[in-house]
Design an enzyme around this catalytic site. Structure first.
Site, PDB file in Angstrom:
ATOM      1  CG  ASP A   7       4.720  -5.644  10.257  1.00 38.29           C
ATOM      2  OD1 ASP A   7       5.815  -5.728  11.156  1.00 38.29           O
ATOM      3  OD2 ASP A   7       4.149  -6.418   9.982  1.00 38.29           O
TER       4      ASP A   7
ATOM      5  NE  ARG B   7      -1.840  -0.703   3.889  1.00 39.56           N
ATOM      6  CZ  ARG B   7      -2.283  -0.406   4.850  1.00 39.56           C
ATOM      7  NH1 ARG B   7      -3.530   0.448   4.937  1.00 39.56           N
ATOM      8  NH2 ARG B   7      -1.404  -0.239   5.808  1.00 39.56           N
TER       9      ARG B   7
ATOM     10  CB  SER C 108       6.490  -6.042   7.735  1.00 36.21           C
ATOM     11  OG  SER C 108       6.038  -5.016   7.965  1.00 36.21           O
TER      12      SER C 108
HETATM   13 MG    MG Z   1       0.128  -6.507   8.589  1.00 32.71          MG
END
Ligand code: MG
Ligand code: ADP
Length: 835
Positions: free
Chosen positions: A575, A457, A521
């Site tokens: 994250d 995103r 992440s």
């Molecule tokens: Mg996630």
């Protein structure tokens, strides 16, 4: 509606030799039933009828059961199987209160039996005692059943759809498979149990009074048990002939038949047998039957008699059909007899419940063969159950094992923090250079990138301070094609930059050079906030030329290559840290971040004095644990099962992220699938039929665990999920088992996760020298959020393993988007303050 403790109908895989005793029918019999399942599906029987002398039927219970044991001994002797200790099913067709499959208390004798000292006693216990007293043979009494159940089970062996047993003989009764959750008399809600309806007593409370005739009343008044079994008295063989006789007598007396004559035979109770009605209805000679009763019928008398017989037996069939319709309706909502009678019964049932497809099978010898069938099923179930539990037990963890996990996690955390041992530690304890949580004065527009979750995103985050303190977000999801995650690093980052360009244009902000937080992440080494050196890809990513490189530099290089726009990369964010920061924006006690989604990971605020990789001893820094790699040195090997090893072997990185592979969404479904495969191969599930679907990697998604384990879901719905998965041969029992496998696997995941977290919070408590610690954990991840029991089990585990910490688990919304922006905002605030 008596529970029978029979929980499953035959599935055709039963095999072995079984004994049966049949007491309470016309004859007392002993049987040997040989069942050969799996393909052949054959049932062979030997049986021997024994007499029960009148004086024993009415003597003492001890004598009766001694006699039964004696007959059994004789039978075993004759067949030469006295030394075998075979399983036995006991058909005992008297009203009983059953408490277990092999425990049943006689309520009262019927059918001429009157042996003393048996009423109120467990008949299985009495039989066992009599056998033990003899000492010359031993058997294993597995089940005691009623003849209706036997009837259903006998048919069930040939037809797996048989779920109702119906008896219309001397008496009438029915049984059917009811959902356990409707059976309040028995504990437990899972699965089904056969219910013995004892429907002959229907009407005893007056509920049939409006349709009972004067003839029904007369029969009842003259019976041995007035006021009882009123429904049975309108239907069963013991009474139909008598009903016809009473009507004929009345008509004769009223001068409507036989020119007003009667004969002594016609006036004697029981002299018009029920079988006559079939003869007469079947257009056999009515005249002959009437002449045998000493009458001299005219042709009109014969026709009239025929009509009476038709009406009485049609009424019986229709009544039977009506009650059966109620049973069918009940079964549908959850989810054999005489010829003419049967035809009428079929027709009426179809009329009354047109939306049920019913097949009537005539059951042969339900009370003998059926008892053996019940025993065979009970035997199969017990053996399969033990085998399944043995396998599932390898996936169950006890408290000591969980405490051991906590201890090893603690050790590994210390090894990761210390300079000397860091290199070989599995839990890397990476410094993140995030030193403080937001204080509310942050403001401005920030871009965030989120890579490493399910979706890639790009976000625009507006942070406002002061009175209008708030965070507003806009985001767009982009896909990263599989070939790009497995291609070169340049391709991957060019693609990312392409997406950013699209987003900036889409938001109408082309030309602005915004500060950017990059949620990345994957495990990274950081030496400063705006730098992250990728240690290794996880979660299926494999782009070349990235490991060992600074991802911020890779991103900046790609931006320069595009020559399209410029960005200020301020922070590389994990994250977990984003999650902690997002939650920390609202709750200052939040000092731990946890992710349980595609993967699992955690971070927390560690004392700088313990973070040996970074200079300085003042204050705290957030440490990204990368705990998914826990176990990679073998620390979890003693807890791993063959299923974990299979999932690991088939994964992109065998041997890596062993803890994560036991916990997170990417793997739980696969563990379940591997267990189901094993169960099926061993014939413990899906009737042993391995489907191609089940062999397909990834078909059992973790979201199905959530659906299947949902308490609101009926088994029927579990079955439809399985069917949706292409596992069409599943039965009700299969659904129960699949559900159990899912809950064992997800429970273990939640407990392991809780054990790891207990090590974290206890470390924070000890760091601060506190007796008690109150702390908040920000949690993100779809598995944690949507699984019906994960959070609860994790909380219980935490409470148990870290009793001195009061932990509040808070769901964090979009840590990887909002959190990254907040970290960037804090960094910009600090930077601006520095200037
Ligand atoms: Mg996630
Ligand atoms: P990520 O961790 O990749 O950022 P999520 O937190 O959304 O993303 O987690 C995605 C994972 O959650 C997937 O691996 C999927 O297996 C699992 N998942 C999706 N839906 C459910 C559900 N209803 N119950 C449990 N797990 C789910």
């Amino acid at each position: 509606m008596l529970p029978t403790f029979v929980r499953s109908t035959p599935d055709g895989t039963e095999t072995g030799d079984f004994l049966a005793l049949d007491l309470g029918g016309t004859n007392f019999r002993v049987l040997l039933v040989r069942v050969s399942g799996n393909g052949k599906q054959k049932v062979e029987m030997e049986n021997q009828i024994y007499a029960i002398p009148e004086n024993i039927m009415r003597g003492s219970g001890t004598e009766l059961f001694d006699h039964i044991a004696e007959c059994l001994a004789n039978f075993l002797e004759k067949l030469g199987i006295k030394d075998k200790k075979l399983p036995l099913g006991f058909t005992f067709s008297f009203p009983c209160l059953q408490t277990k499959l092999d425990e049943s208390f006689l309520v009262s004798w019927t059918k001429g039996f009157k042996a003393s000292g048996v009423e109120g006693r467990d008949v299985v216990g009495l039989l066992r005692k009599a056998i033990k007293k003899r000492g010359d043979f031993d058997i294993d009494i597995v089940a005691v059943i009623n003849d209706t159940v036997g009837t259903m089970m006998t048919c069930g062996y040939d037809d797996h759809h048989c779920e109702i047993g119906l008896i219309v003989g001397t008496g009438t009764n029915a049984c059917y498979m009811e959902e356990m959750r409707h059976l309040e008399l028995v504990d437990g809600d899972e699965g089904r149990m056969c219910v013995n309806m004892e429907w002959g007593a229907f009407g005893d409370d007056g509920s049939l009074d409006d349709i009972r005739t004067e003839f029904d009343r007369e029969i009842d008044a003259g019976s041995l048990n007035p006021g009882k079994q009123l429904f049975e008295k309108m239907i069963s063989g013991m009474y139909i002939g008598e009903l016809v006789r009473l009507i004929l007598v009345k008509m004769a007396k009223d001068g409507l038949l036989f020119q007003g004559h009667t004969t002594p035979d016609l006036l004697t109770t029981g002299h018009f047998q029920t079988s006559f009605t079939e003869h007469i209805c079947g257009l056999a000679s009515a005249e002959q039957v009437l002449r045998e009763l000493g009458l001299d019928p005219s042709p009109e008398d014969c026709v009239a008699t025929q009509r009476v017989c038709q009406i009485v037996s049609t009424r019986a069939a229709h009544l039977c059909a009506a009650t059966l319709a109620a049973v069918l309706r009940q079964i549908r909502d959850n989810k054999a007899t005489e010829r003419l009678f049967a035809r009428r019964l079929n027709k009426m049932v179809r009329l009354l419940v047109p939306d049920c497809d019913v097949r009537f099978l005539r059951s042969e010898d339900g009370s003998g063969k059926g008892a053996a069938m019940v025993t065979a099923v009970a035997y199969r179930l017990a053996k399969q159950h033990a085998e399944r539990q043995r396998i599932l037990n390898t996936l169950r963890l006890n408290r000591d094992q969980l405490l051991e996990v906590k201890k090893r996690m603690e050790e590994e955390m210390n090894r990761g923090l210390a300079k000397k041992t860091h290199a070989t530690a599995t839990v890397k304890m990476l410094p993140t250079f995030v030193r403080s949580t937001p204080d509310g004065t942050e403001r401005g527009d920030f871009l965030a990138l989120d890579l490493g979750g399910t979706n890639f995103r790009v976000l625009l985050v507006r942070v406002r301070s002061g009175k209008r303190r708030s965070v507003e977000m806009h985001n767009k999801i982009y896909t990263i094609p599989q070939d790009i995650t497995q291609g070169t690093g340049e391709e991957l980052f060019d693609h990312i930059v392409h997406c950013i360009a699209d987003f900036v244009e889409y938001m109408g902000m082309k030309g602005a050079s915004l500060p950017l937080g990059f949620t990345f992440s994957f495990p990274c080494h950081q030496t400063q906030l705006d730098q992250g050196i990728l240690i290794k890809w996880t979660k299926g990513f494999k782009a070349s030329g990235c490991e060992g490189e600074d991802v911020a530099t890779l991103l900046k290089d790609a931006i320069h290559r595009s020559e399209d726009f410029d960005l200020d990369v301020v922070a590389v964010v994990n994250d977990t840290v984003g999650t902690m920061m997002t939650c920390g924006y609202e709750d200052p006690q939040c000092e731990v971040g946890l992710i349980v989604g595609t993967g699992t990971n955690a971070c927390y605020m560690e004392e700088m004095s313990n973070v040996e990789l970074v200079d300085g001893d003042e204050g705290r820094m957030c440490v990204n644990m990368e705990w998914g790699a826990f176990g990679d040195r073998g620390e979890l090997d003693d807890l791993c099962t063959e299923f974990d090893r299979a999932v690991d072997d088939q994964s992109t990185y065998p041997g890596k992220q062993r803890y994560e592979k036991m916990i997170s969404g990417m793997y739980l479904g696969e563990i379940v699938r591997n267990v189901l495969l094993d169960f099926t191969a061993k014939g413990l599930l899906f009737r042993g039929k391995l489907s191609e679907r089940l062999k397909t990697r990834g078909i059992f998604e973790t979201k199905f665990l959530s659906q299947i384990e949902s308490d609101r879901l009926a088994l029927r719905q579990v079955r439809s999920i399985l069917q949706h998965l292409g596992l069409t041969s599943s039965t009700c029992d299969d659904s129960i088992l699949v559900k159990e496998v899912c809950s064992v696997v997800s429970k273990r995941a939640a407990q392991l996760c809780g054990a790891g977290l207990s090590a974290v919070v206890d470390k924070i408590r000890l760091n601060r020298g506190l007796e008690k610690l109150s702390i908040t954990v920000g949690v993100d991840g779809t598995l944690y959020k949507l699984h019906p029991h994960f959070a609860t089990i994790m909380r219980e585990t935490l409470k148990d393993l870290a009793p001195n910490c009061e932990v509040t688990l808070v769901q964090s919304e979009d840590g990887s988007g909002k959190g990254a922006a907040l970290i960037t905002a804090v960094a910009c605030r600090l930077r601006d303050a520095g200037k």
